[in-house]
Design a protein around this motif. Sequence first.
Motif, short mmCIF file in Angstrom:
data_model
loop_
_atom_site.label_atom_id
_atom_site.label_comp_id
_atom_site.label_asym_id
_atom_site.label_seq_id
_atom_site.Cartn_x
_atom_site.Cartn_y
_atom_site.Cartn_z
N PRO A 25 8.45 -20.17 13.65
CA PRO A 25 9.29 -19.70 12.55
C PRO A 25 9.63 -18.21 12.62
CG PRO A 25 7.49 -21.02 11.70
CD PRO A 25 7.24 -20.81 13.16
N ARG A 26 8.74 -17.42 13.21
CA ARG A 26 9.04 -15.99 13.31
C ARG A 26 10.14 -15.73 14.32
NH1 ARG A 26 2.72 -14.98 13.12
NH2 ARG A 26 2.96 -16.84 14.35
N ARG A 27 10.12 -16.44 15.41
CA ARG A 27 11.15 -16.26 16.44
C ARG A 27 12.50 -16.78 15.96
NH1 ARG A 27 11.22 -18.80 22.56
NH2 ARG A 27 13.18 -17.85 23.15
N TYR A 28 12.48 -17.89 15.26
CA TYR A 28 13.71 -18.51 14.78
C TYR A 28 13.92 -18.26 13.29
CZ TYR A 28 13.46 -20.87 19.27
OH TYR A 28 13.39 -21.14 20.60
N SER A 29 13.64 -17.04 12.86
CA SER A 29 13.73 -16.72 11.43
C SER A 29 15.15 -16.89 10.89
CB SER A 29 13.21 -15.32 11.15
OG SER A 29 13.96 -14.35 11.83
N ALA A 30 16.16 -16.73 11.74
CA ALA A 30 17.54 -16.93 11.26
C ALA A 30 17.74 -18.38 10.81
CB ALA A 30 18.54 -16.57 12.35
N ILE A 31 17.12 -19.31 11.49
CA ILE A 31 17.23 -20.72 11.09
C ILE A 31 16.52 -20.93 9.76
CG2 ILE A 31 16.62 -23.10 11.68
CD1 ILE A 31 16.95 -22.29 14.63
N VAL A 32 15.40 -20.25 9.56
CA VAL A 32 14.68 -20.36 8.29
C VAL A 32 15.55 -19.82 7.15
CG1 VAL A 32 12.62 -19.71 7.00
CG2 VAL A 32 12.44 -20.26 9.44
N VAL A 33 16.23 -18.70 7.39
CA VAL A 33 17.12 -18.14 6.37
C VAL A 33 18.25 -19.12 6.05
CG1 VAL A 33 18.78 -16.28 5.89
CG2 VAL A 33 16.58 -15.75 6.94
N VAL A 34 18.82 -19.74 7.08
CA VAL A 34 19.87 -20.75 6.86
C VAL A 34 19.29 -21.94 6.09
CG1 VAL A 34 21.38 -22.41 8.02
CG2 VAL A 34 21.27 -20.04 8.82
N ALA A 35 18.07 -22.33 6.39
CA ALA A 35 17.43 -23.45 5.68
C ALA A 35 17.28 -23.11 4.20
CB ALA A 35 16.07 -23.77 6.30
N ILE A 36 16.82 -21.91 3.91
CA ILE A 36 16.64 -21.50 2.51
C ILE A 36 17.98 -21.46 1.79
CG2 ILE A 36 15.95 -19.58 1.00
CD1 ILE A 36 13.85 -18.89 3.24
N GLY A 37 18.94 -20.76 2.36
CA GLY A 37 20.25 -20.63 1.72
C GLY A 37 21.03 -21.92 1.69
N GLY A 38 20.99 -22.66 2.78
CA GLY A 38 21.73 -23.92 2.86
C GLY A 38 21.20 -24.95 1.89
N ARG A 39 19.89 -25.05 1.78
CA ARG A 39 19.31 -26.00 0.82
C ARG A 39 19.66 -25.59 -0.61
NH1 ARG A 39 17.67 -30.89 2.93
NH2 ARG A 39 16.39 -30.53 4.75
N PHE A 40 19.66 -24.28 -0.88
CA PHE A 40 20.03 -23.85 -2.22
C PHE A 40 21.49 -24.17 -2.51
CE2 PHE A 40 21.51 -20.90 -5.45
CZ PHE A 40 20.61 -21.19 -6.47
N LEU A 41 22.37 -23.91 -1.55
CA LEU A 41 23.78 -24.25 -1.74
C LEU A 41 23.97 -25.76 -1.86
CD1 LEU A 41 25.52 -21.71 0.65
CD2 LEU A 41 25.41 -21.66 -1.86
#
Length: 135
Positions: free
Chosen positions: A78-94
């Motif tokens: 998750p630290r290396r692919y943190s951009a995907i985690v950010v998309v997961a957080i924002g995308g799920r909220f949207l």
Amino acid sequence: MKTQSPLARRFHLVTFLRLGLIVGALYDFGFAALMTFLPEWTSRTFRVPLPSEAFYLWLIAVFLVMLGTLYLAAAQDPRRYSAIVVVAIGGRFLGFVALALAASARPEWAGLWPLAIADLAFSVFHAATWVPLRA
């Protein structure tokens, strides 16, 4: 009273984040399979109309499989692919916002509420386990 070391806390947060991403991926894969192989059941269960062309369900299913695959990649590190985690957080909220708006606008689509709540839960869980890691 024992206090948890910062390193142990980070380890637990990363572990929970990884598990949350994996569960999110399985959720997306499952929903993609339902939309592809049991569209009538899915439509009845969530009380939403089917599109006139099955192609649209297939296309959404492909996007869900792609998203789930990205979640699995992020779960590996998750630290290396943190951009995907950010998309997961924002995308799920949207996703929550879009589904909640649809369910609110059309009472006959009330079956979308469980999906909206699931997206919100994933968003909050991912954020709660990822944001402290950034500090």
